[in-house]
Scaffold this motif. Sequence first.
Motif, PDB file in Angstrom:
ATOM      1  N   ASP A   1       0.821  -1.216   0.000  1.00 42.43           N
ATOM      2  CA  ASP A   1       0.000   0.000   0.000  1.00 42.43           C
ATOM      3  C   ASP A   1       0.853   1.263   0.000  1.00 42.43           C
ATOM      4  OD1 ASP A   1      -2.318  -1.507   0.028  1.00 42.43           O
ATOM      5  OD2 ASP A   1      -2.528  -1.447   2.217  1.00 42.43           O
ATOM      6  N   GLY A   2       2.132   1.124   0.423  1.00 40.69           N
ATOM      7  CA  GLY A   2       2.997   2.288   0.477  1.00 40.69           C
ATOM      8  C   GLY A   2       3.732   2.579  -0.816  1.00 40.69           C
ATOM      9  N   ILE A   3       3.596   1.716  -1.822  1.00 37.67           N
ATOM     10  CA  ILE A   3       4.365   1.901  -3.062  1.00 37.67           C
ATOM     11  C   ILE A   3       3.949   3.145  -3.834  1.00 37.67           C
ATOM     12  CG2 ILE A   3       4.804   0.884  -5.341  1.00 37.67           C
ATOM     13  CD1 ILE A   3       5.103  -1.811  -3.964  1.00 37.67           C
ATOM     14  N   PRO A   4       2.666   3.469  -3.984  1.00 36.42           N
ATOM     15  CA  PRO A   4       2.336   4.731  -4.673  1.00 36.42           C
ATOM     16  C   PRO A   4       2.955   5.949  -4.004  1.00 36.42           C
ATOM     17  CG  PRO A   4       0.395   3.331  -4.513  1.00 36.42           C
ATOM     18  CD  PRO A   4       1.454   2.684  -3.671  1.00 36.42           C
ATOM     19  N   ALA A   5       2.955   5.974  -2.669  1.00 36.10           N
ATOM     20  CA  ALA A   5       3.572   7.101  -1.961  1.00 36.10           C
ATOM     21  C   ALA A   5       5.076   7.118  -2.171  1.00 36.10           C
ATOM     22  CB  ALA A   5       3.244   7.024  -0.468  1.00 36.10           C
ATOM     23  N   LEU A   6       5.696   5.937  -2.230  1.00 36.00           N
ATOM     24  CA  LEU A   6       7.126   5.844  -2.503  1.00 36.00           C
ATOM     25  C   LEU A   6       7.444   6.435  -3.874  1.00 36.00           C
ATOM     26  CD1 LEU A   6      10.044   4.775  -2.146  1.00 36.00           C
ATOM     27  CD2 LEU A   6       9.214   2.542  -2.963  1.00 36.00           C
ATOM     28  N   ALA A   7       6.661   6.055  -4.873  1.00 32.63           N
ATOM     29  CA  ALA A   7       6.876   6.586  -6.222  1.00 32.63           C
ATOM     30  C   ALA A   7       6.669   8.095  -6.260  1.00 32.63           C
ATOM     31  CB  ALA A   7       5.945   5.894  -7.211  1.00 32.63           C
TER      32      ALA A   7
ATOM     33  N   ILE B   1       9.709   9.805  -4.781  1.00 32.12           N
ATOM     34  CA  ILE B   1      10.853   9.790  -5.692  1.00 32.12           C
ATOM     35  C   ILE B   1      10.679  10.837  -6.791  1.00 32.12           C
ATOM     36  CG2 ILE B   1      12.052   8.421  -7.444  1.00 32.12           C
ATOM     37  CD1 ILE B   1      11.473   5.952  -5.660  1.00 32.12           C
ATOM     38  N   THR B   2       9.535  10.838  -7.443  1.00 29.58           N
ATOM     39  CA  THR B   2       9.329  11.794  -8.543  1.00 29.58           C
ATOM     40  C   THR B   2       9.209  13.226  -8.011  1.00 29.58           C
ATOM     41  OG1 THR B   2       6.947  11.322  -8.472  1.00 29.58           O
ATOM     42  CG2 THR B   2       8.278  10.097 -10.077  1.00 29.58           C
ATOM     43  N   GLY B   3       8.652  13.374  -6.808  1.00 27.75           N
ATOM     44  CA  GLY B   3       8.535  14.710  -6.237  1.00 27.75           C
ATOM     45  C   GLY B   3       9.879  15.304  -5.872  1.00 27.75           C
TER      46      GLY B   3
ATOM     47  N   PHE C   1      12.941  14.298  -7.137  1.00 27.77           N
ATOM     48  CA  PHE C   1      13.955  14.316  -8.204  1.00 27.77           C
ATOM     49  C   PHE C   1      13.399  14.764  -9.547  1.00 27.77           C
ATOM     50  CE2 PHE C   1      15.214  11.323  -4.958  1.00 27.77           C
ATOM     51  CZ  PHE C   1      16.504  11.745  -4.676  1.00 27.77           C
ATOM     52  N   GLY C   2      12.078  14.779  -9.685  1.00 23.92           N
ATOM     53  CA  GLY C   2      11.476  15.305 -10.892  1.00 23.92           C
ATOM     54  C   GLY C   2      11.497  14.373 -12.078  1.00 23.92           C
ATOM     55  N   GLU C   3      12.393  13.402 -12.065  1.00 24.28           N
ATOM     56  CA  GLU C   3      12.527  12.489 -13.195  1.00 24.28           C
ATOM     57  C   GLU C   3      13.144  11.192 -12.712  1.00 24.28           C
ATOM     58  OE1 GLU C   3      16.803  14.074 -14.902  1.00 24.28           O
ATOM     59  OE2 GLU C   3      15.004  15.270 -15.276  1.00 24.28           O
ATOM     60  N   VAL C   4      12.942  10.140 -13.486  1.00 24.37           N
ATOM     61  CA  VAL C   4      13.573   8.852 -13.215  1.00 24.37           C
ATOM     62  C   VAL C   4      14.058   8.289 -14.544  1.00 24.37           C
ATOM     63  CG1 VAL C   4      13.275   6.501 -12.348  1.00 24.37           C
ATOM     64  CG2 VAL C   4      12.075   8.382 -11.234  1.00 24.37           C
ATOM     65  N   ASP C   5      15.342   7.968 -14.605  1.00 24.14           N
ATOM     66  CA  ASP C   5      15.916   7.424 -15.831  1.00 24.14           C
ATOM     67  C   ASP C   5      16.152   5.918 -15.748  1.00 24.14           C
ATOM     68  OD1 ASP C   5      16.631  10.033 -17.344  1.00 24.14           O
ATOM     69  OD2 ASP C   5      17.471  10.345 -15.346  1.00 24.14           O
ATOM     70  N   VAL C   6      16.415   5.420 -14.545  1.00 24.70           N
ATOM     71  CA  VAL C   6      16.762   4.006 -14.359  1.00 24.70           C
ATOM     72  C   VAL C   6      16.046   3.482 -13.116  1.00 24.70           C
ATOM     73  CG1 VAL C   6      18.614   2.346 -13.899  1.00 24.70           C
ATOM     74  CG2 VAL C   6      19.030   4.313 -15.410  1.00 24.70           C
ATOM     75  N   LEU C   7      15.485   2.285 -13.241  1.00 29.93           N
ATOM     76  CA  LEU C   7      14.920   1.585 -12.098  1.00 29.93           C
ATOM     77  C   LEU C   7      15.524   0.190 -12.049  1.00 29.93           C
ATOM     78  CD1 LEU C   7      12.959   1.053  -9.755  1.00 29.93           C
ATOM     79  CD2 LEU C   7      11.206   0.489 -11.476  1.00 29.93           C
TER      80      LEU C   7
END
Length: 253
Positions: free
Chosen positions: A62-68, A71-73, A75-81
Amino acid sequence: MRLRGAVAVVTGASSGIGAATALRLHEAGARLVLHGRDTGRLAALAERTGGAVVAGDLADLDGIPALADEITGRFGEVDVLVNNAGIGWAGPFGEMTAADVRRVVDVNLTAPIELTRALLPALRGRPEAGVVFVTSIAGRTAVAGESVYSAVKAGLDVFAESLRFELAGTGVRIGVVVPGVVDTEFFARRGRPYQRRSPRPIPADRVAGAVLRAVRDGRAEQHVPGWLRLPVLVRGTLPGVYRALATRFGGSG
């Protein structure tokens, strides 16, 4: 893919393959987001690499959407997961509790699927992006005493392959790294040490090197060490022979 300046999220970065991968990505110039449960180890790794710590337990689906969102909030972007986090469980299947089964499935399969889904819009917004799944030879050949772990790693393999087909023609590349026995704390944590004389465990950095190649060069699949392709090939082409050999010589780790 150019890694200098790229934002790279590594799950399970507290130790083992995850920590080794973070160091490799740092050497390549990536900006790291380090995820894991051990905040002390993550802090030490962040000090070495300049990475940012985002602590948490992927068993909390249930915490994964908040985690994402965090991260995006931030760093603004994600290039690698790099979906590396995982747990094991070893022993007779009949001794697993329902809670044991649920945790192995959640952490090893559902969590990387959900985290990938949550971060996919950010990844697709980049000119080039990469998602790497660290699976296991257990998911390719099956291992006695690790039936649920083998099943979820096989599922992760097929999910990655399907996603690769779906994202063909986009800037997002999907890679899978299939390690064998790795010299980490995994075996102690799963409840049973590794007791076979062969194959001998390989260093975590060797797997990390394969993860780096998967990201940088867009490699779809790598077995580490490479000879692990042989039992997979035998199982695929001569399944009866493979099962006879595995039964005779033992398929447990």
